[in-house]
Scaffold this motif. Structure first.
Motif: not given
Length: 376
Positions: A63-86
Motif C-alpha cells: 500500500x506504500x506503492x501504487x495499486x495496480x491491476x494484475x492478471x494471474x493464474x493459479x494452477x493446481x494438481x486438483x481442485x477437490x479433497x486436499x486442495x479444496x482449502x487451497x
C-alpha cells in the motif's frame, strides 16, 4: 453457520466491495485507487496469528506503492479433497486484491507423473499466452521446471505451493517444510510417551528418491532417538494392497519389538493405518499420532485411538500465493521476501507451519475450518 462465521462473512463481503473498487490503479475520474484491505480472519485458537501478522506487514508495504491491476493464474494438481482449502484461500485472496485470475485444476486425469507434468507445462505456457503476469502452481515434480523457467524468461514470476520444483527458477515456495514438519510431529508424540526404554514405530518414507518424505521421517526420527527411544520405520505404501501390508507389518512390530513398542507416529495422509495396526494387535492403549486430516483419521481421533494429528494449513498456502505474486509485481521480489521474513524457512521457502489438533479438539477445529469455508 455459527456467530463467528456470520460476522466474518459480513466482513468478507465488505472487503470484496473494497477490492473491486480498488482494482485498476485509478478510478474513471482519475482518483487514486483505495488501498488493499484484507477481510478479518475468524478468531480461533487455530488462527495462524504469525501468518496473519506477516500478511498485514506485506499489505502495508504494498500500500506504500501504487495499486495496480494484475492478471494471474493459479494452477493446481486438483481442485477437490486436499486442495479444496487451497482453492478457497486463493480465490479469496484474488478477490480481496481485485485482480483478474482464476484457479485451474489439471487439464486431464489420466497419464503417469511425467505425462501430467508435460500437460502442466502446457498450462503454464497457455497462461503466459493469455496474459498472466504471475503464476502460482502446485507442480507435478521437477519435470515442470522447463515450463516455469520459460515463464520466468518471459518476465512472469512463478510461486510454487504444496509441492516444490527446486531445480526451477521459481521465486518462492509456499507450504509445509518437511524438515520442520517432521521435527514438530516427533515432538508431539514425545510428549505422550512414557520414559525410556521403548520402541517407536514410524510410518514414513525411507527412499531417497522422495526427498521431502525422507526429510520428514528423518527429522522425526532424530527427535525420538535423541530422547533415547529405539525407532523402527515401516515404509509407507500406496496401491491396492498397501493398507493390508502396512497394517500387517506394523502389527508385527508391536507384537515382537524389543524393547516393546510404546507409541506410533504416522507422517502422511494414510497414517490412520497406525491406529489400525494398534487395534489389530490389541494395543489400543498405545499413543498414536497422525498427519493430515483424512476422514478415517478424524474417525479414529473421535474414538480416542489417535491422540493428535498435524494438518498442513492448506487454506493459508492458497491465500498467501496471490498476495506474494502481487507483492513481487508491485514492490519487487526482494522487498516481498523482506516483508515475509518471519515466515521464511530459508532464502526461498516460506513455511506455513502446522496445526497440531488434539483428539479432544476435533469439533473446535472443524468449526474453524467451516468459518473459513475451508473444510475439505
Amino acid at each position: 453457520m455459527n456467530r463467528i462465521g456470520r460476522r466474518w462473512v459480513a466482513a468478507f463481503g465488505l472487503a470484496l466491495m473494497t477490492a473491486a473498487c480498488g482494482s485498476g490503479g485509478t478510478t474513471d475520474e482519475g482518483e487514486e485507487a483505495s488501498p488493499i484491505k484484507r477481510a478479518p480472519t475468524p478468531e480461533s485458537e487455530f488462527t495462524a496469528t504469525e501468518i496473519e501478522e506477516t500478511l498485514d506487514a506485506l499489505v502495508a508495504e504494498i500500500n506504500e506503492g501504487a495499486i495496480e491491476p494484475m492478471q494471474m493464474a493459479i494452477l493446481l494438481k486438483a481442485l477437490g479433497g486436499f486442495f479444496t482449502p487451497i482453492t478457497t484461500g486463493a480465490n479469496r485472496a484474488m478477490s480481496e486484491l481485485g485482480v483478474t485470475g482464476n484457479v485451474v485444476g489439471p487439464s486431464g486425469t489420466g497419464g503417469d507423473q511425467q505425462q501430467r507434468a508435460e500437460a502442466q507445462n502446457e498450462q503454464i505456457g497457455q497462461a503466459v499466452t493469455d496474459g498472466a503476469e504471475g503464476i502460482g502452481i502446485s507442480p507435478f515434480g521437477d519435470a515442470i521446471a522447463a515450463g516455469i523457467d520459460a515463464a520466468v524468461a518471459d518476465g512472469v514470476p512463478v510461486v510454487t505451493l504444496d509441492t516444490d520444483a527446486k531445480g526451477s527458477k521459481r521465486s518462492i515456495y509456499v507450504g509445509t517444510i518437511s524438515e520442520a514438519a517432521g521435527k514438530t510431529a516427533g515432538e508431539t508424540l514425545l510428549k505422550l510417551l512414557p520414559g525410556t526404554p521403548g520402541t517407536v514405530v514410524i510410518h514414513g518414507n525411507v527412499h531417497p528418491s522422495w526427498l521431502d518424505g525422507l526429510n520428514r521421517m528423518q527429522r522425526a526420527r532424530d527427535v525420538l532417538e535423541k530422547a533415547g527411544y529405539k525407532v523402527v520405520v515401516r515404509q509407507v505404501t500406496w496401491g491396492p494392497n498397501g493398507e493390508v501390508d502396512d497394517v500387517a507389518e506394523m502389527r508385527t512390530f508391536i507384537e515382537t519389538a524389543d524393547p516393546p513398542v510404546v507409541g506410533l507416529l504416522g507422517l502422511h495422509d494414510i497414517s490412520y493405518r497406525c491406529a489400525m495396526a494398534a487395534e489389530a494387535a490389541g494395543r489400543t492403549d498405545l499413543p498414536v499420532v497422525a498427519f493430515d486430516y483424512d476422514l478415517k483419521t478424524v474417525e479414529y481421533m473421535r474414538q480416542g485411538l489417535i491422540r493428535a494429528t498435524h494438518t498442513q494449513r492448506q487454506y493459508y498456502a492458497g491465500y498467501l500465493v496471490p498476495y506474494i505474486l502481487y507483492g513481487i509485481r508491485t514492490i519487487g521480489l526482494e522487498a516481498t521476501k523482506k516483508a515475509l521474513a518471519p515466515q521464511m524457512f530459508d532464502e526461498s521457502r516460506l513455511d506455513v507451519g502446522l496445526d497440531v489438533v488434539l483428539s479432544t479438539k476435533v469439533d473446535e477445529y472443524n468449526l474453524f475450518l467451516d468459518s473459513l469455508g475451508a473444510a475439505q
